[in-house]
Write an enzyme that holds these catalytic residues in place. Structure first.
Site, PDB file in Angstrom:
ATOM      1  N   HIS A 157       0.826  -1.050   0.099  1.00  0.00           N
ATOM      2  CA  HIS A 157       0.089   0.067  -0.068  1.00  0.00           C
ATOM      3  C   HIS A 157       1.012   1.237  -0.138  1.00  0.00           C
ATOM      4  O   HIS A 157       0.069   2.308   0.450  1.00  0.00           O
ATOM      5  CB  HIS A 157      -1.102   0.071   0.848  1.00  0.00           C
ATOM      6  CG  HIS A 157      -2.268  -0.895   1.318  1.00  0.00           C
ATOM      7  ND1 HIS A 157      -3.066  -1.457   1.221  1.00  0.00           N
ATOM      8  CD2 HIS A 157      -1.170  -2.215   2.258  1.00  0.00           C
ATOM      9  CE1 HIS A 157      -3.558  -2.739   1.405  1.00  0.00           C
ATOM     10  NE2 HIS A 157      -2.348  -2.972   1.756  1.00  0.00           N
ATOM     11  N   SER A 278      15.837  21.342 -15.226  1.00  0.00           N
ATOM     12  CA  SER A 278      13.808  23.005 -15.535  1.00  0.00           C
ATOM     13  C   SER A 278      14.656  24.356 -16.211  1.00  0.00           C
ATOM     14  O   SER A 278      15.563  24.197 -16.259  1.00  0.00           O
ATOM     15  CB  SER A 278      13.044  22.762 -14.702  1.00  0.00           C
ATOM     16  OG  SER A 278      12.322  24.531 -14.403  1.00  0.00           O
ATOM     17  N   LYS A 284      16.677  21.388 -10.018  1.00  0.00           N
ATOM     18  CA  LYS A 284      15.934  20.629 -10.461  1.00  0.00           C
ATOM     19  C   LYS A 284      16.489  19.493 -11.342  1.00  0.00           C
ATOM     20  O   LYS A 284      17.268  19.991 -12.891  1.00  0.00           O
ATOM     21  CB  LYS A 284      14.240  21.429 -11.569  1.00  0.00           C
ATOM     22  CG  LYS A 284      13.589  22.765 -10.725  1.00  0.00           C
ATOM     23  CD  LYS A 284      12.217  21.222 -10.069  1.00  0.00           C
ATOM     24  CE  LYS A 284      11.472  20.352 -11.187  1.00  0.00           C
ATOM     25  NZ  LYS A 284      10.026  20.050 -10.439  1.00  0.00           N
ATOM     26  N   GLU A 291       9.620   9.141 -16.656  1.00  0.00           N
ATOM     27  CA  GLU A 291       8.759   9.434 -16.708  1.00  0.00           C
ATOM     28  C   GLU A 291       7.670   9.603 -18.271  1.00  0.00           C
ATOM     29  O   GLU A 291       6.701   8.679 -18.862  1.00  0.00           O
ATOM     30  CB  GLU A 291       7.837  11.175 -16.703  1.00  0.00           C
ATOM     31  CG  GLU A 291       8.510  11.644 -15.378  1.00  0.00           C
ATOM     32  CD  GLU A 291       8.206  12.575 -15.312  1.00  0.00           C
ATOM     33  OE1 GLU A 291       9.322  13.836 -15.547  1.00  0.00           O
ATOM     34  OE2 GLU A 291       7.654  13.797 -15.331  1.00  0.00           O
TER      35      GLU A 291
END
Ligand code: ARG
Length: 459
Positions: A157, A278, A284, A291
């Site tokens: 979970h 970024s 970043k 992704e």
């Protein structure tokens, strides 16, 4: 003007919209080398069987090589009016060798031709998938070997459950990808039958030798039913379903890498080579490759559903609907190979942050099960009672704002008098993982045994 290939019974040429919806050349030109290999095998067989002359067969086979070199050199002009790769190749062959080109299509139809071409192409994708999955498995095994005893939290979970080892987690993906490997291999073995010589649907009266062309093209045997052979796209669907399951595995791992590389987790550092920055936030470092793997999987699932849907309503044998098979498989295969390569790169390059993994493993009362097991073993409690006692201790630690090993023996005895000093041994994460020696368990010794087995499997 009417069509050169089938214009005999036509007075008028097609409407521009008809041509646009009908033509497949924009995408099926990817089948050029398979088409030419199939035609060369067919021509040789026709001459061996005395159906066309050796001279014509030689001219056809040589001419086809010229066509192939033109296509490979980018000098070939593909024509939409000629619909597809089959007619484009044949029309050019005729320009090169003249009328003998017209004998190539004896005892053949575009229906068995396209099935053959597409099978040859898809077969190469099975082979590519098999070797690309193997490469990823090797990268995972290398990670597992290095970190066979690094401790990290295991989750259910997405809540801390019990400590596990880094090696165990990596090897879980090896098992998943190992099943992918065996699925791709199974399907590859099943699909390797040649449709060539099934002709339009009924076979042919010419004395062809289908075994000869099957062998020349690396097939195990000819297909046994000509109707089935031109109507079957199971091989493409099996590729897409194997690819979908494999892609789902990649997506789950990609999801973990996104989570693990976040500032909140810091379980792994992805390499610069597989991260992006970024344009506005200088700090970043984004896990874009992970992704995009997670996202591209949608196209592969989509292709599987799309082709299942194309096929589900088709009466035997060939229907033009089946022309819609190719783009789906092309796109799915391209994206699967890309996702596999990107994942292999990320896995090879990533660094596990061992201290963070260990600290996370020790938080969240991850050794509560070990405590309960200790109560069963050392104090003779039934597991249900031990569970209850441990639950009370977790509640106490939570209230005090500390972890289980920080509770004093006095604290512990206030919940159950049978607890002794020895309990502290099982509360460390190292002892927890070391104790899980059941077959397939997370103990480093077990993980090393599985690594050894996998290395033998891969050779
Ligand atoms: N371009 C067609 C396809 O991809 C080739 C087969 C055409 N056959 C036919 N009977 N019209 O399916």
């Amino acid at each position: 003007k009417s069509n050169a290939m089938w214009g005999g019974r036509f007075a008028a040429g097609p409407d521009a919209i008809m041509e646009a919806i009908n033509a497949s050349i924009d995408f099926d030109k990817r089948l050029a080398s398979q088409d030419i290999a199939g035609s060369r095998a067919h021509a040789l067989m026709l001459s061996k069987q005395g159906i066309i002359t050796d001279t014509d067969a030689e001219a056809i086979r040589e001419g086809l090589l010229t066509v192939l070199s033109e296509i490979e050199a980018g000098e070939f002009t593909f024509s939409t009016a000629l619909e597809d790769i089959h007619m484009n190749v044949e029309a050019r062959l005729k320009e090169i060798i003249g009328d003998a080109a017209g004998r190539l299509h004896t005892a053949r139809s575009r229906n068995d031709q396209v099935a053959t071409d597409f099978k040859l192409w898809t077969r190469d994708q099975f082979d590519a998938a098999i070797s690309d999955v193997e490469a990823l498995i090797r990268a995972l095994i290398a990670q597992a070997e290095e970190g066979a005893d690094w401790v990290m939290p295991g989750f259910t979970h997405l809540q801390t459950a019990q400590p596990v080892t880094w090696g165990h987690h990596m090897m879980a993906y090896v098992e998943m990808l190992g099943r992918d490997l065996s699925r791709f291999k199974d399907a590859r073995a099943r699909m390797n039958e040649s449709p060539l010589g099934s002709a339009a649907l009924a076979g042919t009266g010419f004395p062809i030798d289908r075994h000869m062309t099957a062998e020349a093209l690396g097939f195990d045997r000819p297909t046994a039913n000509s109707l089935d052979a031109v109507a079957d796209r199971d091989f493409a669907l099996e590729f897409l379903s194997c690819a979908s399951i494999c892609a789902m595995h990649l997506s789950r791992f990609a999801e973990e890498l996104v989570i693990w590389s976040s500032a909140q987790f810091r379980f792994v550092t992805l390499s610069d080579r597989f991260s992006t920055g970024s344009s506005i936030m200088p700090q970043k470092k984004n896990p874009d490759a992970a992704e995009l793997i997670r996202a591209k999987i949608g196209r592969i699932f989509g292709a599987n559903v799309a082709l299942m849907t194309v096929m589900k309503g088709l009466p035997l044998a060939y229907s033009k609907d089946m022309q819609e098979d190719k783009e789906q498989v092309f796109d799915a295969a391209d994206n699967l190979m890309l996702a596999l390569a990107a994942m292999t790169g990320m896995v090879s390059d990533m660094t596990a942050n061992i201290d963070n993994l260990r600290a996370a493993a020790a938080s969240g009362f991850s050794t509560a099960t070990d405590l309960a097991d200790w109560l069963v073993r050392e104090a003779g409690l039934p597991f249900r009672d031990a569970h209850h006692v441990t639950g009370a201790l977790v509640a106490m630690a939570e209230k005090k704002g500390c972890d289980l090993p920080d509770l004093t023996l006095e604290d512990m005895n206030s919940v159950h008098e049978a607890i002794t000093e020895g309990v502290y041994d099982v509360l460390t994460v190292e002892n927890s993982v070391a104790s899980r020696t059941s077959y397939g368990g997370t103990a480093p010794a077990q993980v090393r045994a599985q690594i050894k087995r996998w290395k033998e499997v891969l050779g």
